[in-house]
Motif scaffolding. Structure first.
Motif, PDB file in Angstrom:
ATOM      1  N   GLY A  83      44.979  32.142  34.532  1.00 52.26           N
ATOM      2  CA  GLY A  83      43.963  31.640  35.438  1.00 52.26           C
ATOM      3  C   GLY A  83      44.392  30.401  36.184  1.00 52.26           C
ATOM      4  O   GLY A  83      44.130  30.268  37.389  1.00 52.26           O
ATOM      5  N   ARG A  84      45.052  29.488  35.491  1.00 50.50           N
ATOM      6  CA  ARG A  84      45.469  28.250  36.148  1.00 50.50           C
ATOM      7  C   ARG A  84      46.470  28.538  37.253  1.00 50.50           C
ATOM      8  O   ARG A  84      46.377  28.002  38.363  1.00 50.50           O
ATOM      9  N   LEU A  85      47.453  29.390  36.975  1.00 53.20           N
ATOM     10  CA  LEU A  85      48.469  29.713  37.974  1.00 53.20           C
ATOM     11  C   LEU A  85      47.847  30.387  39.195  1.00 53.20           C
ATOM     12  O   LEU A  85      48.114  29.997  40.334  1.00 53.20           O
ATOM     13  N   VAL A  86      47.012  31.401  38.958  1.00 54.35           N
ATOM     14  CA  VAL A  86      46.428  32.140  40.080  1.00 54.35           C
ATOM     15  C   VAL A  86      45.482  31.250  40.877  1.00 54.35           C
ATOM     16  O   VAL A  86      45.462  31.285  42.112  1.00 54.35           O
ATOM     17  N   ALA A  87      44.701  30.436  40.207  1.00 52.36           N
ATOM     18  CA  ALA A  87      43.786  29.542  40.919  1.00 52.36           C
ATOM     19  C   ALA A  87      44.554  28.545  41.782  1.00 52.36           C
ATOM     20  O   ALA A  87      44.154  28.256  42.919  1.00 52.36           O
ATOM     21  N   ASP A  88      45.639  28.006  41.255  1.00 50.05           N
ATOM     22  CA  ASP A  88      46.442  27.048  42.015  1.00 50.05           C
ATOM     23  C   ASP A  88      47.064  27.684  43.248  1.00 50.05           C
ATOM     24  O   ASP A  88      47.207  27.029  44.290  1.00 50.05           O
ATOM     25  N   ARG A  89      47.423  28.966  43.148  1.00 51.57           N
ATOM     26  CA  ARG A  89      48.120  29.635  44.249  1.00 51.57           C
ATOM     27  C   ARG A  89      47.177  30.362  45.205  1.00 51.57           C
ATOM     28  O   ARG A  89      47.444  30.436  46.402  1.00 51.57           O
ATOM     29  N   MET A  90      46.091  30.917  44.686  1.00 53.79           N
ATOM     30  CA  MET A  90      45.229  31.792  45.497  1.00 53.79           C
ATOM     31  C   MET A  90      43.768  31.387  45.506  1.00 53.79           C
ATOM     32  O   MET A  90      42.959  32.037  46.180  1.00 53.79           O
ATOM     33  N   GLY A  91      43.395  30.385  44.732  1.00 56.89           N
ATOM     34  CA  GLY A  91      42.005  29.963  44.685  1.00 56.89           C
ATOM     35  C   GLY A  91      41.281  30.490  43.460  1.00 56.89           C
ATOM     36  O   GLY A  91      41.638  31.531  42.909  1.00 56.89           O
ATOM     37  N   ARG A  92      40.245  29.771  43.046  1.00 62.76           N
ATOM     38  CA  ARG A  92      39.518  30.124  41.831  1.00 62.76           C
ATOM     39  C   ARG A  92      38.733  31.427  41.976  1.00 62.76           C
ATOM     40  O   ARG A  92      38.465  32.094  40.986  1.00 62.76           O
ATOM     41  N   GLU A  93      38.345  31.786  43.184  1.00 59.96           N
ATOM     42  CA  GLU A  93      37.500  32.964  43.322  1.00 59.96           C
ATOM     43  C   GLU A  93      38.219  34.223  42.868  1.00 59.96           C
ATOM     44  O   GLU A  93      37.601  35.118  42.276  1.00 59.96           O
ATOM     45  N   VAL A  94      39.508  34.325  43.116  1.00 60.26           N
ATOM     46  CA  VAL A  94      40.280  35.473  42.637  1.00 60.26           C
ATOM     47  C   VAL A  94      40.204  35.554  41.114  1.00 60.26           C
ATOM     48  O   VAL A  94      40.015  36.635  40.533  1.00 60.26           O
ATOM     49  N   VAL A  95      40.335  34.406  40.479  1.00 56.40           N
ATOM     50  CA  VAL A  95      40.291  34.371  39.011  1.00 56.40           C
ATOM     51  C   VAL A  95      38.895  34.706  38.512  1.00 56.40           C
ATOM     52  O   VAL A  95      38.707  35.588  37.660  1.00 56.40           O
ATOM     53  N   ASP A  96      37.909  34.009  39.041  1.00 52.88           N
ATOM     54  CA  ASP A  96      36.558  34.130  38.503  1.00 52.88           C
ATOM     55  C   ASP A  96      35.934  35.497  38.747  1.00 52.88           C
ATOM     56  O   ASP A  96      35.163  35.989  37.922  1.00 52.88           O
ATOM     57  N   ARG A  97      36.252  36.122  39.882  1.00 53.40           N
ATOM     58  CA  ARG A  97      35.614  37.388  40.235  1.00 53.40           C
ATOM     59  C   ARG A  97      36.375  38.619  39.768  1.00 53.40           C
ATOM     60  O   ARG A  97      35.785  39.691  39.674  1.00 53.40           O
ATOM     61  N   LEU A  98      37.681  38.505  39.467  1.00 53.44           N
ATOM     62  CA  LEU A  98      38.418  39.712  39.090  1.00 53.44           C
ATOM     63  C   LEU A  98      39.377  39.518  37.922  1.00 53.44           C
ATOM     64  O   LEU A  98      39.344  40.283  36.967  1.00 53.44           O
ATOM     65  N   VAL A  99      40.228  38.487  37.976  1.00 48.33           N
ATOM     66  CA  VAL A  99      41.188  38.291  36.882  1.00 48.33           C
ATOM     67  C   VAL A  99      40.459  38.074  35.565  1.00 48.33           C
ATOM     68  O   VAL A  99      40.775  38.700  34.543  1.00 48.33           O
ATOM     69  N   GLU A 100      39.459  37.190  35.590  1.00 43.52           N
ATOM     70  CA  GLU A 100      38.752  36.874  34.344  1.00 43.52           C
ATOM     71  C   GLU A 100      38.035  38.087  33.737  1.00 43.52           C
ATOM     72  O   GLU A 100      38.175  38.340  32.545  1.00 43.52           O
ATOM     73  N   PRO A 101      37.258  38.871  34.506  1.00 48.71           N
ATOM     74  CA  PRO A 101      36.616  40.028  33.876  1.00 48.71           C
ATOM     75  C   PRO A 101      37.599  41.074  33.378  1.00 48.71           C
ATOM     76  O   PRO A 101      37.354  41.721  32.354  1.00 48.71           O
ATOM     77  N   LEU A 102      38.724  41.261  34.061  1.00 47.22           N
ATOM     78  CA  LEU A 102      39.713  42.222  33.588  1.00 47.22           C
ATOM     79  C   LEU A 102      40.369  41.744  32.292  1.00 47.22           C
ATOM     80  O   LEU A 102      40.495  42.505  31.326  1.00 47.22           O
ATOM     81  N   LEU A 103      40.777  40.485  32.260  1.00 42.94           N
ATOM     82  CA  LEU A 103      41.328  39.942  31.019  1.00 42.94           C
ATOM     83  C   LEU A 103      40.264  39.871  29.935  1.00 42.94           C
ATOM     84  O   LEU A 103      40.536  40.104  28.754  1.00 42.94           O
ATOM     85  N   GLY A 104      39.024  39.574  30.350  1.00 42.86           N
ATOM     86  CA  GLY A 104      37.929  39.525  29.391  1.00 42.86           C
ATOM     87  C   GLY A 104      37.655  40.867  28.758  1.00 42.86           C
ATOM     88  O   GLY A 104      37.233  40.954  27.598  1.00 42.86           O
ATOM     89  N   GLY A 105      37.900  41.942  29.511  1.00 41.32           N
ATOM     90  CA  GLY A 105      37.722  43.269  28.949  1.00 41.32           C
ATOM     91  C   GLY A 105      38.726  43.583  27.862  1.00 41.32           C
ATOM     92  O   GLY A 105      38.471  44.412  26.980  1.00 41.32           O
ATOM     93  N   VAL A 106      39.883  42.937  27.907  1.00 38.18           N
ATOM     94  CA  VAL A 106      40.935  43.173  26.908  1.00 38.18           C
ATOM     95  C   VAL A 106      40.819  42.186  25.748  1.00 38.18           C
ATOM     96  O   VAL A 106      40.884  42.570  24.578  1.00 38.18           O
TER      97      VAL A 106
END
Length: 467
Positions: A140-163
């Protein structure tokens, strides 16, 4: 030669199966009253359903191959539907394609899920200095720093959260998304690394599923594996806890909570990290300390059965994920009888689904009583999918400390633990706490541990495991 396997989940059962195939005598000890760990079936409104893991990654061969070895090849089933959604920003939105665990190769891949502002931020990645991941970094930290928190909060986090039911801002890139970590060693941007991973991923054949299930539920896989171990002469004991391990002149002695002491030439520990640490405290205190530091998340699964006639329009697709940022109780829902034909056929008049709740650092919903948790799940399902009917049956299953958290530095911690244990012959660790949380990863971890253990034992008329 005699080997004790501690832990009767899918990892321990696989280890026992491999050891028996190699010609060793095996005693498997499980502290709970059943085998299978997080592979478990139950009944809701008379329909048999999975109460734990409900699919296996079909593109990874270990679990599918083992199913064939134990006579379950014909029981494998592909999902009836594969489309899914994400419930975010007030609507169910189609799950985006063209990403690696939510990290996009192009901004267009996330159109519809992110706001225009969020999509525009993705392009920042190409304008920043070359990415550096070092020995490890939080996804999350890497993606947020490079692409913004919205990518993390709206997609990366729920996908990782599912695992992992975890926090994307703490989960290790190296351990959770190793292909992307490796690609970033050779590329300057996240966008380029994602595209490299996508190019390196073999294309799926027409109709080839990403995931698979079993007729009657994934829990039947564990049941068949236990039966296969018994048929090969394995001694499987449930309701028996190992309270201590010590080295002996012959190998190892295990103290049991019923007063017995078992001696063996080798031991395979297929239990969560904390339990393994307690058993190793006397013989390997440094390893025990590292294992005690592995964190776990708890979750609950709410399984609900409705009369189809009461629902009107049925939800489409296989289910949906829910970002934590939207502050809902549930984090995901699976439409069981929509996804699996075997479940739909059990009672055509019923529609069965399951919703999960609980994330790392937020186990509050697990403390509610069953009725409260069911009501909260129904509230979210009603708002997300328009489900307004009253269920005819419900079942709440809690998995306390069920999912290990692969935080930054996880791979290095596991390497240190195995380094400490290298000086203890006849002992190996395996399981979801170390090498991956999915069923194929657990099968692979057990197979690797058994192979290493067998090679350290005195020679005898045995075959290599898996042959």
């Amino acid at each position: 030669m005699h080997v004790i396997v501690v832990g009767g989940g899918v990892t321990g059962l696989t280890a026992a199966h491999r050891l028996l195939a190699a010609g060793l005598r095996v005693t498997l000890l499980e502290s709970s009253g059943r085998f299978g760990g997080k592979l478990r079936t139950g009944r809701v409104a008379g329909v048999r359903v999975d109460l734990g893991a409900e699919s296996v990654l079909a593109r990874r061969p270990e679990a599918v191959d083992l199913a064939g070895e134990i006579g379950l090849a014909d029981a494998l089933r592909s999902p009836a539907v594969t489309t899914s959604a994400i419930w975010t920003r007030g609507a169910l939105r189609p799950m985006p394609q063209g990403h690696v665990m939510g990290v996009p190769g192009t901004a267009a891949a996330l159109a519809g899920v992110l706001s225009d502002t969020g999509l525009a931020q993705i392009a920042r990645d190409s304008e920043l200095p070359p990415v550096e991941v070092g020995e490890d970094v939080a996804v999350g930290r890497l993606v947020a720093d490079r692409m913004g928190r919205e990518v993390v909060d709206r997609l990366v986090e729920p996908l990782l959260g599912g695992v992992y039911a975890g926090d994307a801002y703490q989960i290790s890139l190296r351990s959770a998304v190793p292909a992307l970590y490796d690609a970033l060693r050779d590329h300057d941007t996240l966008l380029a690394a994602v595209r490299a991973v996508q190019r390196a991923t073999p294309p799926r054949a027409a109709g080839e599923p990403v995931f698979a299930g079993f007729d009657g539920g994934v829990g039947t896989f564990a049941e068949a594996l236990a039966d296969s171990c018994r048929a090969r002469g394995g001694a499987l004991e449930s309701g028996v806890a190992v309270t201590g391990l010590r080295r002996t002149a012959r190998g190892w002695a295990a103290a049991l909570d019923d007063g017995r002491s078992l001696v063996a030439d080798g031991v395979v520990l297929a239990v969560p990290a904390a339990a393994a640490g307690r058993l190793l405290a006397a013989e390997a205190p440094a390893a025990a300390g590292e294992l005690a530091a592995v964190a776990y998340a708890s979750m609950a699964i709410v399984t609900l059965a409705f009369r189809r006639a009461d629902l009107g329009t049925l939800p489409r697709g296989s289910g949906f994920l829910v970002p934590a940022v939207d502050r809902r109780v549930i984090k995901a829902a699976t439409f069981t009888t929509g996804k699996w034909d075997w479940a739909a056929g059990a009672d055509p008049g019923l529609f069965v689904l399951r919703a999960s709740a609980g994330r790392f650092g937020d186990s509050g919903p697990l403390e509610w009583d069953d009725d409260e948790l069911v009501r909260a799940a129904l509230d979210d399902l009603g708002e997300a999918a328009g489900l307004a009917a009253k269920p005819v049956d419900s079942l709440v299953t809690r998995w306390v400390d069920g999912l290990p958290q692969y935080t930054v530095g996880h791979a290095a911690r596991v390497a240190r633990v195995r380094g400490y244990l290298a000086g203890l012959p006849g002992l190996r660790l395996c399981g979801a706490s170390y090498d991956g949380v999915g069923i194929p990863a657990c099968v692979a971890s057990a197979t690797r541990a058994v192979g290493e253990l067998v090679r350290t034992l005195p020679p005898g008329p045995r075959e290599e495991p898996g042959e």
